[in-house]
Design a protein around this motif. Structure first.
Motif, PDB file in Angstrom:
ATOM      1  N   ALA A 384      -5.948   5.041   5.139  1.00 47.58           N
ATOM      2  CA  ALA A 384      -6.588   3.957   5.870  1.00 47.58           C
ATOM      3  C   ALA A 384      -5.808   2.656   5.710  1.00 47.58           C
ATOM      4  CB  ALA A 384      -8.022   3.779   5.379  1.00 47.58           C
ATOM      5  N   ALA A 385      -5.299   2.428   4.495  1.00 48.83           N
ATOM      6  CA  ALA A 385      -4.485   1.233   4.255  1.00 48.83           C
ATOM      7  C   ALA A 385      -3.190   1.292   5.067  1.00 48.83           C
ATOM      8  CB  ALA A 385      -4.170   1.104   2.764  1.00 48.83           C
ATOM      9  N   LEU A 386      -2.614   2.496   5.172  1.00 52.56           N
ATOM     10  CA  LEU A 386      -1.399   2.660   5.963  1.00 52.56           C
ATOM     11  C   LEU A 386      -1.671   2.363   7.436  1.00 52.56           C
ATOM     12  CD1 LEU A 386       1.570   3.720   6.279  1.00 52.56           C
ATOM     13  CD2 LEU A 386       0.546   5.955   6.728  1.00 52.56           C
ATOM     14  N   GLN A 387      -2.756   2.906   7.953  1.00 52.48           N
ATOM     15  CA  GLN A 387      -3.086   2.685   9.363  1.00 52.48           C
ATOM     16  C   GLN A 387      -3.271   1.204   9.661  1.00 52.48           C
ATOM     17  OE1 GLN A 387      -6.192   5.836   8.867  1.00 52.48           O
ATOM     18  NE2 GLN A 387      -5.686   6.342  10.984  1.00 52.48           N
ATOM     19  N   ALA A 388      -3.958   0.492   8.753  1.00 55.00           N
ATOM     20  CA  ALA A 388      -4.171  -0.943   8.952  1.00 55.00           C
ATOM     21  C   ALA A 388      -2.849  -1.710   8.871  1.00 55.00           C
ATOM     22  CB  ALA A 388      -5.154  -1.459   7.904  1.00 55.00           C
ATOM     23  N   ALA A 389      -2.002  -1.341   7.917  1.00 56.34           N
ATOM     24  CA  ALA A 389      -0.712  -2.036   7.765  1.00 56.34           C
ATOM     25  C   ALA A 389       0.185  -1.788   8.966  1.00 56.34           C
ATOM     26  CB  ALA A 389      -0.027  -1.570   6.478  1.00 56.34           C
ATOM     27  N   GLN A 390       0.204  -0.545   9.456  1.00 53.99           N
ATOM     28  CA  GLN A 390       1.052  -0.252  10.611  1.00 53.99           C
ATOM     29  C   GLN A 390       0.519  -0.950  11.861  1.00 53.99           C
ATOM     30  OE1 GLN A 390       2.847   3.547  10.786  1.00 53.99           O
ATOM     31  NE2 GLN A 390       2.831   3.675  13.008  1.00 53.99           N
ATOM     32  N   ALA A 391      -0.790  -1.091  11.970  1.00 54.75           N
ATOM     33  CA  ALA A 391      -1.357  -1.818  13.113  1.00 54.75           C
ATOM     34  C   ALA A 391      -0.921  -3.284  13.076  1.00 54.75           C
ATOM     35  CB  ALA A 391      -2.877  -1.711  13.100  1.00 54.75           C
ATOM     36  N   SER A 399       4.526  -9.940  10.240  1.00 54.49           N
ATOM     37  CA  SER A 399       5.236 -10.828   9.319  1.00 54.49           C
ATOM     38  C   SER A 399       6.077 -10.000   8.355  1.00 54.49           C
ATOM     39  CB  SER A 399       4.228 -11.668   8.531  1.00 54.49           C
ATOM     40  OG  SER A 399       3.468 -10.838   7.650  1.00 54.49           O
ATOM     41  N   LYS A 400       6.962 -10.675   7.623  1.00 58.27           N
ATOM     42  CA  LYS A 400       7.771  -9.972   6.626  1.00 58.27           C
ATOM     43  C   LYS A 400       6.886  -9.351   5.554  1.00 58.27           C
ATOM     44  CE  LYS A 400      12.048 -12.607   7.209  1.00 58.27           C
ATOM     45  NZ  LYS A 400      13.068 -13.479   6.553  1.00 58.27           N
ATOM     46  N   GLY A 401       5.790 -10.066   5.231  1.00 49.68           N
ATOM     47  CA  GLY A 401       4.851  -9.500   4.266  1.00 49.68           C
ATOM     48  C   GLY A 401       4.190  -8.238   4.782  1.00 49.68           C
ATOM     49  N   ASP A 402       3.842  -8.216   6.070  1.00 48.15           N
ATOM     50  CA  ASP A 402       3.253  -7.018   6.672  1.00 48.15           C
ATOM     51  C   ASP A 402       4.241  -5.850   6.623  1.00 48.15           C
ATOM     52  OD1 ASP A 402       0.881  -8.325   7.310  1.00 48.15           O
ATOM     53  OD2 ASP A 402       1.641  -8.988   9.256  1.00 48.15           O
ATOM     54  N   GLN A 403       5.491  -6.138   6.944  1.00 45.07           N
ATOM     55  CA  GLN A 403       6.517  -5.095   6.926  1.00 45.07           C
ATOM     56  C   GLN A 403       6.708  -4.549   5.513  1.00 45.07           C
ATOM     57  OE1 GLN A 403      10.035  -6.739   8.764  1.00 45.07           O
ATOM     58  NE2 GLN A 403       8.852  -7.576  10.474  1.00 45.07           N
ATOM     59  N   ALA A 404       6.706  -5.449   4.523  1.00 47.29           N
ATOM     60  CA  ALA A 404       6.861  -5.009   3.132  1.00 47.29           C
ATOM     61  C   ALA A 404       5.668  -4.164   2.699  1.00 47.29           C
ATOM     62  CB  ALA A 404       7.017  -6.220   2.219  1.00 47.29           C
ATOM     63  N   ASP A 405       4.456  -4.575   3.115  1.00 54.21           N
ATOM     64  CA  ASP A 405       3.257  -3.792   2.794  1.00 54.21           C
ATOM     65  C   ASP A 405       3.341  -2.391   3.385  1.00 54.21           C
ATOM     66  OD1 ASP A 405       2.084  -5.798   1.336  1.00 54.21           O
ATOM     67  OD2 ASP A 405       0.767  -6.489   2.944  1.00 54.21           O
ATOM     68  N   LEU A 406       3.811  -2.295   4.631  1.00 53.14           N
ATOM     69  CA  LEU A 406       3.905  -0.992   5.290  1.00 53.14           C
ATOM     70  C   LEU A 406       4.876  -0.085   4.547  1.00 53.14           C
ATOM     71  CD1 LEU A 406       3.182   0.894   7.598  1.00 53.14           C
ATOM     72  CD2 LEU A 406       4.943  -0.219   8.990  1.00 53.14           C
ATOM     73  N   ARG A 407       6.039  -0.629   4.165  1.00 50.50           N
ATOM     74  CA  ARG A 407       7.018   0.181   3.420  1.00 50.50           C
ATOM     75  C   ARG A 407       6.440   0.636   2.079  1.00 50.50           C
ATOM     76  NH1 ARG A 407      10.584  -3.841   5.392  1.00 50.50           N
ATOM     77  NH2 ARG A 407      10.480  -4.939   3.384  1.00 50.50           N
ATOM     78  N   ARG A 408       5.771  -0.296   1.396  1.00 51.42           N
ATOM     79  CA  ARG A 408       5.217   0.033   0.079  1.00 51.42           C
ATOM     80  C   ARG A 408       4.149   1.120   0.187  1.00 51.42           C
ATOM     81  NH1 ARG A 408       0.614  -1.399  -1.862  1.00 51.42           N
ATOM     82  NH2 ARG A 408       0.339  -3.085  -0.341  1.00 51.42           N
ATOM     83  N   ILE A 409       3.249   0.979   1.131  1.00 50.60           N
ATOM     84  CA  ILE A 409       2.160   1.957   1.261  1.00 50.60           C
ATOM     85  C   ILE A 409       2.716   3.319   1.661  1.00 50.60           C
ATOM     86  CG2 ILE A 409       0.083   2.551   2.556  1.00 50.60           C
ATOM     87  CD1 ILE A 409      -0.436  -0.481   2.783  1.00 50.60           C
TER      88      ILE A 409
END
Length: 805
Positions: A384-391, A399-409
């Motif tokens: 669910a966290a991945l789906q939200a981050a990719q959205a 944002s760069k933070g969003d991109q980093a979150d997606l890679r991390r998750i």
């Protein structure tokens, strides 16, 4: 090959207490002696003894040290699953106790595991953590500084692999400088050697040579007989890449390395230097000897990969890592078999090629049978966290933070998958013995009388096509990758833009299938396995017929086409027939202005607006209802509007339906087509994304999945692993076949799929995949002969079917 990081390697001053008085320290000390001597089984016994005693004493630091020692030897023995488990536990203990040295060593071990298996992104993340932890160790901790050199040059190598050369060079210089400061010539040599490997990978031949020479000189001055063979191997590989190689010199170097009793050299995966030796022999014109070495390399790779991590992401990268090993044997064996009319060698070439193709997909399908209803809630929370981050990345702020979150998750999910699979059991290669034995004969037995299996393998100078029926195996040499991919690109462009497909298509059809004799070309069911650019969006359905193909201007007039990721999937157990049900997903709510959206009340949480507004697919509801009607099933369920959510879909798919149809948008992060997702209705202001990882958790044994959305067949073609994307995800979920589109195909009336389901309902014989392939061919011919825009190949040729049957 990149030098391996051995985080458990002890410094001379590691013992802090008298081993005679402390049985734990005595066991660790004895283990180090045995390990240095290459007696890994005995070393493991001592380390396990130390661990058992440390657990009895509840001494967390000694437990962590014992675990790291265990993990380091298991890494050297290629027991990656147990090494990862031990290293993870050690890191947790070390972090909880604030021991930065041990935490850094544990992270370094994890980084080394993922690096060896080809999962470079995860390895880089773990390597960065190792560097961070070791830098936080007390300045007087000399061991931590030594381990930091290892961590720095490993991190540098990983940066180079991922084309972060400037960052990588900085890490290399830091490693070399630190090794010089502490006066460790052996560590300095390792740093130079790894720098040479990184530069050689980028074809920076002179600079790589300078680094290798420095490493060799340092090791020679130290009389380091253990490390010199590593330098010899790399110098041999360097010579092989020169414009005019001295093959005799390269062969002498690699032979010296292979004849050594060096523990460090022997604990590199041995398929690699053996494969290099085969390339040297081939370059010098000694084809039969090269073939023998390539066969040895394949056998060594088969053994090595048995310890690989079973999670999908890492396993897929391992398949990619081994691509050249299996391909080089298959292509040379194929060439020699044609030159000498050697049927046995022809068959062996095919079987070796098939083993590595989509091996990770086959592994995950096997694991899926064991994970039914066993995935923990925490895994779905991570999804669910991945789906939200990719959205957020695809449709939101990005944002760069969003991109980093997606890679991390995404990396956390990869790690989660490995842990789950390790708990379930061993991987595909350790569970299935004699993978190549009789596989071709079994594949032939699975083929019906009207079926032709076409297996394509592209090479730089030449490519090969195996044409297999129930009673024949034929092999043809065809053009190299460059010519075939150029012709495929021109033909695809013409089809997409409604250009002249006759001329461009005739060239490609002749290049690929012009060698087929009539007895093969006229088979009515073609099952194709391909690689490279031929996987990604080439509209084979629009190809003209070949002269030997019988009557008809187009291939589809006389035959159906379906594609498979792997020849060995034909041997997978067949699923029982799913329920006679149709489930459709259509017309989600994509924006706040949609009148179907329930008004937000003042006390509810504020929503996050999507930066990218997806247009409503108003006609998709009509498309799916018409398709449901034509399916002929009485049990029909449409999930649409605000109900178009993953939760509602999961409920609708119980029991699994025979037909699942999506008429939704397909979206992907920039330049990441392998991460394409199905866009469902809004959640907190952003469309819910059904990502490949989430799709793989569904269970649809035997179903047919239809993705009518624009470019739903997009993906990334990866060597040996195949096309990564939505189609593969649904196969992982158990689907027997997936129909998807290669490019946008507007169809507000739903005419195409209404026709498709009508044809499918009329067909009564054959498997669901066979019937779907034939129904698709009939629909495409019907469209081709229609009037108006539906007759254009830009409309009907985009669709293809990928199957496991």
């Amino acid at each position: 090959m990149l030098g391996l990081l051995h985080p458990g390697l002890p410094a001379a001053n590691q013992l802090q207490r008298d081993p005679v008085k402390d049985p734990i320290e005595a066991a660790l000390a004895e283990g180090r002696v045995l390990r240095k001597a290459g007696k890994f089984a005995e070393a493991l016994s001592q380390y396990n003894r130390a661990l058992s005693l440390a657990r009895e004493n509840k001494n967390s630091r000694q437990i962590a040290r014992s675990l790291i020692a265990l993990a380091s030897v298991e890494l050297l023995s290629f027991q990656y699953q147990s090494a990862l488990t031990a290293a993870r536990e050690a890191f947790q203990l070390a972090r909880d106790s604030g021991d930065y040295q041990l935490a850094g060593r544990a992270s370094g071990t994890v980084a080394s595991i993922y690096r060896q298996l080809g999962d470079f992104q995860t390895a880089e993340t773990e390597g960065a953590l190792a560097v961070e932890q070791l830098k936080r160790a007390p300045p007087k901790d000399s061991q931590a500084r030594e381990y930091l050199v290892n961590a720095l040059y490993l991190q540098a190598s990983l940066c180079y692999i991922q084309e972060k050369n400037t960052e990588g060079e900085t890490f290399f210089q830091q490693a070399i400088t630190l090794a010089q400061q502490i006066g460790d010539k052996s560590l300095e040599a390792s740093a130079w050697d790894n720098r040479g490997v990184a530069l050689l990978r980028d074809n920076e031949i002179p600079q790589a040579g300078d680094s290798f020479d420095k490493a060799f000189a340092l090791r020679a001055a130290l009389h380091d007989r253990d490390a010199l063979p590593i330098s010899q191997e790399h110098l041999a590989e360097l010579e092989l890449k020169r414009a005019q190689p001295n093959y005799a010199y390269a062969l002498n170097l690699i032979d010296q390395a292979l004849s050594t009793d060096s523990t460090s050299f022997k604990t590199d995966a041995q398929y690699y230097p053996i494969h290099i030796r085969g390339q040297i022999l081939l370059g010098s014109g000694r084809k039969l000897q090269a073939l023998a070495e390539f066969r040895r390399a394949v056998n060594a790779a088969d053994i090595w990969r048995q310890g690989a991590l079973p999670g999908d992401t890492t396993n897929t990268q391992t398949v990619v890592l081994l691509h050249e090993v299996y391909r080089d044997f298959a292509h040379l064996a194929a060439q020699i078999s044609l030159e000498n009319d050697n049927g046995r060698l022809r068959d062996e070439a095919f079987q070796v090629l098939a083993v590595n193709r989509a091996a990770s997909l086959r592994e995950q399908l096997r694991l899926a049978l064991a994970t039914d209803s066993k995935l923990p809630d925490s895994y779905f929370q991570k999804l669910a966290a991945l789906q939200a981050a990719q959205a957020r990345v695809t449709l939101g702020r990005n944002s760069k933070g969003d991109q980093a979150d997606l890679r991390r998750i995404r990396m956390e999910i990869s790690e989660f998958e490995n842990q789950i699979a390790i708990q379930i059991g061993k991987n595909y290669f350790s569970s299935e013995k004699n993978l190549r034995r009789n596989s071709l004969r079994d594949i032939q037995s699975s083929l019906g009388g009207s079926e032709l299996l076409l297996s394509l393998s592209l090479g730089d100078a030449k490519s090969f096509l195996w044409a297999i029926t129930g009673d024949q195996v034929n092999l043809f040499q065809i053009d190299g990758r460059g010519k075939l991919e150029s012709e495929a690109a021109q033909f695809t462009k013409a089809a997409r833009e409604s250009g002249d497909i006759k001329d461009t298509g005739q060239k490609l059809s002749q290049s690929l299938f012009g060698f087929l004799p009539a007895r093969l070309a006229r088979k009515s069911e073609w099952l194709m396995v391909a690689d490279g650019a031929l996987l990604n969006g080439v509209p084979f359905a629009a190809l003209p017929n070949t002269p030997a193909g019988g009557g008809g201007e187009w291939l589809l007039e006389k035959r159906s086409l379906r594609f498979s990721p792997s020849e060995l999937l034909l041997l997978a157990p067949k699923n029982k027939a799913p329920a006679a049900r149709f489930v459709g997903v259509a017309d989600p709510i994509y924006n706040q202005a949609d009148s179907r959206l329930r008004p937000t009340r003042d006390w509810e949480s504020p929503v996050e607006a999507s930066s990218v507004t997806l247009a409503r697919l108003a006609g998709s509801g009509q498309e799916v209802r018409a398709a449901a009607q034509q399916s002929g099933f009485a049990d029909r369920q449409i999930v649409e509007g605000s109900q178009a959510s993953a939760e509602a879909l999961r409920k609708a798919l119980s029991p699994p339906p025979e037909l699942l149809h999506f008429a939704v948008h397909v979206v992907s992060p920039p330049d990441r087509s392998q991460e394409a997702a199905l866009a469902l209705s809004l959640i907190n202001g952003v469309p819910e994304l059904l990502t490949p990882e989430a799709i793989a958790t569904f269970r649809l044994p035997g179903s047919l999945v239809v993705l009518s959305g624009c470019s739903s067949g997009q993906g990334k073609a990866v060597p040996s692993a195949g096309l990564l994307g939505l189609s593969r995800a649904w196969l992982l979920a158990g689907a027997s076949a997936v129909i998807a589109s290669a490019w946008p195909t507007p169809d507000s009336s739903g005419r195409f799929f209404s026709s498709f389901y009508s044809h499918l309902h009329a067909l009564k014989s054959g498997s669901l995949s066979q019937r779907a392939a034939l129904a698709l061919a009939q629909t495409q011919l019907e469209m081709q002969h229609s009037n108006g825009f539906t007759s254009s190949p830009s409309y009907w040729a985009a669709y293809s079917i990928v199957s496991k049957e």
